[in-house]
Design an enzyme around this catalytic site. Sequence first.
Site, short mmCIF file in Angstrom:
data_model
loop_
_atom_site.label_atom_id
_atom_site.label_comp_id
_atom_site.label_asym_id
_atom_site.label_seq_id
_atom_site.Cartn_x
_atom_site.Cartn_y
_atom_site.Cartn_z
N GLU A 12 5.38 -12.21 0.91
CA GLU A 12 5.70 -11.29 -0.19
C GLU A 12 6.95 -10.50 0.18
O GLU A 12 6.91 -9.65 1.06
CB GLU A 12 4.54 -10.33 -0.41
CG GLU A 12 3.22 -11.01 -0.69
CD GLU A 12 2.04 -10.18 -0.19
OE1 GLU A 12 1.86 -9.04 -0.65
OE2 GLU A 12 1.30 -10.65 0.69
N ARG A 40 0.80 -1.23 0.00
CA ARG A 40 0.00 0.00 0.00
C ARG A 40 0.83 1.28 0.00
O ARG A 40 1.92 1.31 0.58
CB ARG A 40 -0.91 0.01 1.23
CG ARG A 40 -1.99 -1.05 1.17
CD ARG A 40 -2.80 -1.12 2.46
NE ARG A 40 -3.94 -2.02 2.31
CZ ARG A 40 -3.86 -3.35 2.43
NH1 ARG A 40 -2.73 -3.95 2.72
NH2 ARG A 40 -4.95 -4.10 2.25
N HIS A 90 -1.10 -2.65 -4.37
CA HIS A 90 -0.60 -3.56 -5.41
C HIS A 90 -0.69 -2.99 -6.83
O HIS A 90 -1.09 -3.69 -7.77
CB HIS A 90 -1.36 -4.89 -5.33
CG HIS A 90 -1.11 -5.66 -4.07
ND1 HIS A 90 0.05 -5.54 -3.33
CD2 HIS A 90 -1.88 -6.58 -3.40
CE1 HIS A 90 -0.01 -6.35 -2.28
NE2 HIS A 90 -1.16 -6.98 -2.29
N HIS A 103 2.78 -12.69 -5.55
CA HIS A 103 1.70 -12.85 -4.59
C HIS A 103 1.17 -14.28 -4.53
O HIS A 103 -0.04 -14.50 -4.39
CB HIS A 103 0.57 -11.87 -4.91
CG HIS A 103 -0.18 -11.40 -3.73
ND1 HIS A 103 -1.08 -12.19 -3.04
CD2 HIS A 103 -0.18 -10.21 -3.09
CE1 HIS A 103 -1.59 -11.49 -2.04
NE2 HIS A 103 -1.06 -10.29 -2.04
N ASP A 122 -1.15 -9.72 8.69
CA ASP A 122 -1.09 -8.96 7.44
C ASP A 122 -0.08 -7.84 7.66
O ASP A 122 -0.43 -6.67 7.64
CB ASP A 122 -2.48 -8.43 7.08
CG ASP A 122 -2.59 -7.98 5.63
OD1 ASP A 122 -1.56 -8.00 4.93
OD2 ASP A 122 -3.70 -7.61 5.20
C1 BGC Z 1 -2.27 -7.56 1.54
C2 BGC Z 1 -3.64 -7.80 2.07
C3 BGC Z 1 -4.59 -7.92 0.93
C4 BGC Z 1 -4.12 -9.05 0.04
C5 BGC Z 1 -4.98 -9.25 -1.16
C6 BGC Z 1 -1.90 -8.71 0.67
O1 BGC Z 1 -0.64 -8.51 0.13
O2 BGC Z 1 -1.33 -7.39 2.56
O3 BGC Z 1 -4.03 -6.75 2.92
O4 BGC Z 1 -5.88 -8.16 1.37
O5 BGC Z 1 -2.82 -8.79 -0.39
O6 BGC Z 1 -5.22 -8.09 -1.81
#
Ligand code: BGC
Length: 384
Positions: free
Chosen positions: A349, A117, A142, A216, A288
């Site tokens: 990640e 983010r 992302h 991802h 997360d």
């Molecule tokens: C994020 C999550 C998100 C997920 C799917 C992850 O990399 O940290 O917050 O919900 O990706 O979008």
Amino acid sequence: MRPVPPLAVAALLAGGLMSVTAAAPASAAGASAVTKEPFGTMPDGTKIDRYTLSSGHGMKVRVITFGGIVQSLEVPDRRGRPGNVALGFGTLDGYLSPTYRTENPYFGAIIGRYGNRIGDARFTLDGTTYPLTANDGKNTLHGGAKGFDQRVWKAEPVRGRDSAGLRLSYVSPDGEEGYPGTLRTTVTYTVTPKNELRIGYEATTDKATVVNLTNHTYFNLAGEGSGDIYDHRLQLGASKYTPVDSTLIPTGEIAPVQGTPLDFRKATAIGERIRDGHPQMVIGRGYDHNFVLDGGGPAARVTEPASGRVMEVRTTEPGIQFYSGNFLTGRLVGTSGRMYRQGDGFCLETQHYPDSPNKPNFPSTTLRPDETYRTTTTYAFSAR
Ligand code: BGC
């Protein structure tokens, strides 16, 4: 004992062309190989291909040109039985379905230009403020509304001495999703004879910009669709993490994990503290979080007791997002026909910290025209 791959073929890679040659002898481990097949057609008519990278030692990684997605990742368990440990879909339609596009869990995809983010969907560089697409409340996540996960990548098999590789490239035009500079990106997936998946990222720009590329893939080392990952034991080489606010943007603080459910310095079952009422766990609905890597050893090691599968992650990056699949809802049916519920996969990640462009105390994500962005992450698989 490892099983002999059913059809161990050696692919000759010449000038990007591939021809399948002889089958390997049944008694020996197979040769590494790259093969290609059609995987469907985009609504605009663009053909999508699927490449299979085989280690010759029981590992097969399937990558599609849509999003550079790792569509499946097959590795042996302790008895040599192969299993697909990556969440995904058996068809292109799975990745294009309205439910998938709404939930957008980014299964297996290349994430760019900025993984994770950026707060308030904006950043300032050299005195200019760049507004980005907000696609996660007021933040950008992302890469924005149409990130690298939804681009069609050019693919070229890469021949190694004993490895199977695929080089994907994409040119992101100046201003895409608000980011400055034309970004020329290549992501190279390499499967080695040691059953490792190495991902090499490279990018150049013609204007100062920010970049943070990652992958991802959601893993379930017991096999995708087999249930939750709470019994997996995780160890992270991180004594610090970056706490987040209620919108998952780092506060800027770099805090010790000591005394929190985020302390994975010793191998601990993912589920053991996942319902801990620690405010950070409530915000994330579980894990997360970006962990600040200590360096000098593996970033992460995960073991799955039933299958014996082990995954070790090494990276040149300073951080790793451990995401325990908290937002999976049970509305998506995966490759083996089973639905994915909350906690049915986890992501590790590798990355620079979230919101770095707005956090001067975090390692920089700025890329300038005279520089080349280069990072490498390796996911190594074994069984015991
Ligand atoms: C994020 C999550 C998100 C997920 C799917 C992850 O990399 O940290 O917050 O919900 O990706 O979008």
